[in-house]
Design a protein around this motif. Structure first.
Motif, short mmCIF file in Angstrom:
data_model
loop_
_atom_site.label_atom_id
_atom_site.label_comp_id
_atom_site.label_asym_id
_atom_site.label_seq_id
_atom_site.Cartn_x
_atom_site.Cartn_y
_atom_site.Cartn_z
N PHE A 112 0.98 -1.35 0.11
CA PHE A 112 0.06 -0.12 0.16
C PHE A 112 1.03 1.28 -0.16
O PHE A 112 0.76 2.02 -0.90
CB PHE A 112 -1.04 -0.16 1.30
CG PHE A 112 -1.69 1.09 1.31
CD1 PHE A 112 -2.98 1.28 0.53
CD2 PHE A 112 -1.51 2.28 2.36
CE1 PHE A 112 -3.74 2.44 0.42
CE2 PHE A 112 -2.34 3.29 2.40
CZ PHE A 112 -3.43 3.65 1.56
N LEU A 113 1.70 1.24 0.82
CA LEU A 113 2.92 2.72 0.87
C LEU A 113 3.54 2.93 -0.39
O LEU A 113 3.67 3.74 -0.87
CB LEU A 113 3.76 2.38 2.16
CG LEU A 113 3.20 2.41 3.42
CD1 LEU A 113 4.06 1.95 4.77
CD2 LEU A 113 2.37 3.53 3.91
N HIS A 114 3.82 1.64 -1.09
CA HIS A 114 4.71 1.64 -2.17
C HIS A 114 3.75 2.30 -3.44
O HIS A 114 4.17 2.95 -4.28
CB HIS A 114 5.16 0.37 -2.65
CG HIS A 114 6.33 0.25 -3.46
ND1 HIS A 114 7.61 1.28 -3.45
CD2 HIS A 114 6.31 -0.24 -4.77
CE1 HIS A 114 8.18 0.89 -4.60
NE2 HIS A 114 7.53 0.22 -5.53
N ASN A 115 2.69 1.75 -3.62
CA ASN A 115 1.48 2.02 -4.38
C ASN A 115 1.18 3.60 -4.43
O ASN A 115 1.04 4.18 -5.27
CB ASN A 115 0.46 1.22 -4.30
CG ASN A 115 -0.53 1.34 -5.42
OD1 ASN A 115 -0.62 0.89 -6.60
ND2 ASN A 115 -1.77 2.26 -5.24
N GLN A 116 0.89 3.81 -3.13
CA GLN A 116 0.41 5.24 -2.89
C GLN A 116 1.56 6.54 -3.12
O GLN A 116 1.12 7.50 -3.61
CB GLN A 116 -0.23 5.60 -1.60
CG GLN A 116 -1.17 4.45 -1.21
CD GLN A 116 -2.45 4.57 -2.41
OE1 GLN A 116 -2.37 3.68 -3.24
NE2 GLN A 116 -3.47 5.50 -2.25
N SER A 117 2.65 6.02 -2.90
CA SER A 117 3.72 6.82 -3.06
C SER A 117 4.01 7.01 -4.59
O SER A 117 4.34 8.10 -5.28
CB SER A 117 5.04 6.60 -2.48
OG SER A 117 5.55 5.21 -2.85
N ALA A 118 3.67 5.96 -5.45
CA ALA A 118 3.72 5.91 -6.67
C ALA A 118 2.63 7.01 -7.28
O ALA A 118 2.90 7.63 -8.28
CB ALA A 118 3.58 4.67 -7.17
N SER A 119 1.33 6.75 -6.58
CA SER A 119 0.44 7.42 -7.28
C SER A 119 0.63 9.26 -6.98
O SER A 119 0.24 10.05 -7.89
CB SER A 119 -0.94 7.31 -6.36
OG SER A 119 -0.80 7.68 -5.09
N ILE A 120 1.47 9.50 -6.09
CA ILE A 120 1.77 11.17 -5.55
C ILE A 120 2.75 11.19 -6.75
O ILE A 120 2.67 12.64 -7.46
CB ILE A 120 2.50 11.00 -4.29
CG1 ILE A 120 1.27 10.63 -3.29
CG2 ILE A 120 3.06 12.52 -3.93
CD1 ILE A 120 1.94 10.77 -1.73
N ILE A 121 3.71 10.41 -6.93
CA ILE A 121 4.83 10.61 -7.96
C ILE A 121 4.08 10.84 -9.30
O ILE A 121 4.29 11.87 -10.00
CB ILE A 121 5.88 9.69 -8.12
CG1 ILE A 121 6.65 9.48 -6.90
CG2 ILE A 121 6.82 9.73 -9.44
CD1 ILE A 121 7.45 8.16 -6.79
N THR A 122 3.25 10.23 -9.66
CA THR A 122 2.30 10.54 -11.15
C THR A 122 1.90 11.63 -11.15
O THR A 122 1.99 12.46 -11.93
CB THR A 122 1.51 9.20 -11.23
OG1 THR A 122 1.76 7.91 -11.19
CG2 THR A 122 0.61 9.27 -12.40
N SER A 123 1.00 12.18 -10.11
CA SER A 123 0.47 13.37 -10.09
C SER A 123 1.14 14.53 -9.85
O SER A 123 0.95 15.61 -10.82
CB SER A 123 -0.61 13.52 -8.86
OG SER A 123 0.08 13.34 -7.49
N THR A 124 2.51 14.42 -9.25
CA THR A 124 3.42 15.54 -9.40
C THR A 124 4.18 15.82 -10.70
O THR A 124 4.30 17.10 -11.17
CB THR A 124 4.38 15.26 -8.31
OG1 THR A 124 5.07 14.00 -8.59
CG2 THR A 124 3.95 15.16 -7.08
N PHE A 125 4.18 14.69 -11.42
CA PHE A 125 4.93 14.86 -12.78
C PHE A 125 3.67 15.54 -13.64
O PHE A 125 3.90 16.49 -14.57
CB PHE A 125 5.43 13.63 -13.35
CG PHE A 125 6.63 13.37 -13.14
CD1 PHE A 125 7.75 13.30 -13.91
CD2 PHE A 125 6.86 12.74 -11.75
CE1 PHE A 125 8.99 13.15 -13.43
CE2 PHE A 125 8.32 12.58 -11.36
CZ PHE A 125 9.28 12.73 -12.12
N VAL A 126 2.42 15.12 -13.46
CA VAL A 126 1.38 15.72 -14.43
C VAL A 126 1.24 17.34 -14.10
O VAL A 126 1.16 18.18 -14.75
CB VAL A 126 0.04 15.09 -14.14
CG1 VAL A 126 -1.07 15.72 -14.75
CG2 VAL A 126 0.22 13.56 -14.59
N MET A 127 1.20 17.68 -12.82
CA MET A 127 1.22 18.88 -12.16
C MET A 127 2.27 19.54 -12.60
O MET A 127 2.19 20.70 -13.23
CB MET A 127 1.20 18.91 -10.76
CG MET A 127 0.79 20.18 -10.35
SD MET A 127 0.64 20.25 -8.43
CE MET A 127 -1.03 19.45 -8.35
#
Length: 312
Positions: free
Chosen positions: A183-198
């Motif tokens: 869960f922690l690994h997956n959610q940090s990946a989702s944050i990374i995804t959104s930061t690159f889009v932003m």
């Protein structure tokens, strides 16, 4: 039969790969929208309110596409993996149902207020809706990953007389030791995804000399978030996730690293082609001792290879 299995895997792989682009972005954006709404509520600075409203519109689009692309996967549990569903439905059905009833309805209810309620509700109510969308999306990930964690490391189940399995301890399933790092690994990946889009959107606006104040805010927020989440992605979450693969799924871990032979001071292969006849990597580029260091935190630790697993 082999062709049917291959086609089923290809179909499911395409479905889940295309679908997951959207919830991955949605979960990350939900966190940053909550951040912008919180800053706006505390400071009253309109740039934070405008930033939140901008990304709420993007969130609405990704949420809709996530729902539409996610529905076919539910059907594929029956069409592609009917035998598995018959065997494990008493287990995976619990968490999948909880994801729909609890988290999806929580998220979908408050996303309506988040999208259409800016001028109809107070700033505090609108902030609460952002909080509920964030909690709903991340809770959804938790239940889905609890399902996958059970498939990786089955716990809290009992076999019935007909050979199927069912849950005997729901709390035990939801606290599966495999689940924490996943869960922690997956959610940090989702944050990374959104930061690159932003960051991409912010860079575009800066280069176009449009909405400069918002663009700078997007860039600052995204870069700070990307640095923090990227470090967390590597350690401790990536470290914990990879170590439990070798602890519980040795054959998978060894295959992932292309490690045919058990080695003391094993290296990590950056490149190489697995040769199943000679059981070696052809043309390997290897970082010496790196696998031992990363997996066991000691450069001379022994890492078991595929030779430690019966070929059958």
């Amino acid at each position: 039969m082999a062709d049917t299995l291959l086609y089923s895997r290809i179909q499911f792989a395409l479905s889940i790969s295309f679908h997951y682009l959207y919830p991955q972005l949605t979960m990350g954006l939900a966190l940053f929208i909550l951040y912008f709404k919180t800053r706006y509520l505390l400071s009253g600075d309109e740039k934070y309110g405008d930033s939140a409203n901008f990304w709420i519109r993007i969130l609405a689009i990704t949420f809709v596409f996530g729902v539409v692309t996610g529905l076919p996967m539910e059907f594929q549990f029956g069409t592609n993996w009917a035998r598995f569903s018959e065997f494990a439905g008493g287990v995976i059905g619990q968490t999948l149902a909880m994801e729909g009833i609890f988290s999806f309805f929580l998220e979908s209810t408050f996303i309506g207020i988040l999208i259409f309620g800016k001028d109809k509700f107070s700033p505090k109510v609108h902030w609460i809706s952002a909080l509920m969308v964030f909690l709903g999306s991340w809770l959804s990930a938790y239940f889905i990953l609890a399902t996958n964690a059970w498939m990786q490391h089955p716990v809290a189940y009992t076999a019935a007389a007909d050979g199927s399995v069912y849950v005997n301890d729901l709390f035990g399933m939801l606290t599966n030791p495999w689940l924490l790092w996943q869960f922690l690994h997956n959610q940090s990946a989702s944050i990374i995804t959104s930061t690159f889009v932003m960051a991409g959107v912010g860079a575009y606006y800066l280069l176009s000399d449009k909405h400069v104040n918002l663009a700078k805010l997007f860039m600052r927020t995204a870069l700070v978030g990307a640095i923090i989440a990227s470090v967390f992605q590597i350690f401790p979450s990536g470290d914990g996730e990879s170590r439990q693969v070798f602890a519980y799924q040795l054959s998978k871990g060894a295959a992932m690293e292309g490690l045919f032979k058990t080695e003391r001071g094993a290296g990590i292969a950056i490149f190489g082609q697995p040769n199943m006849q000679t059981e070696t990597l052809d043309n390997p580029i290897i970082i010496p001792d790196a696998a031992s260091l990363l997996l066991y935190h000691h450069m001379l630790s022994t890492v078991k290879g595929l030779d430690a697993v019966p070929k059958s």
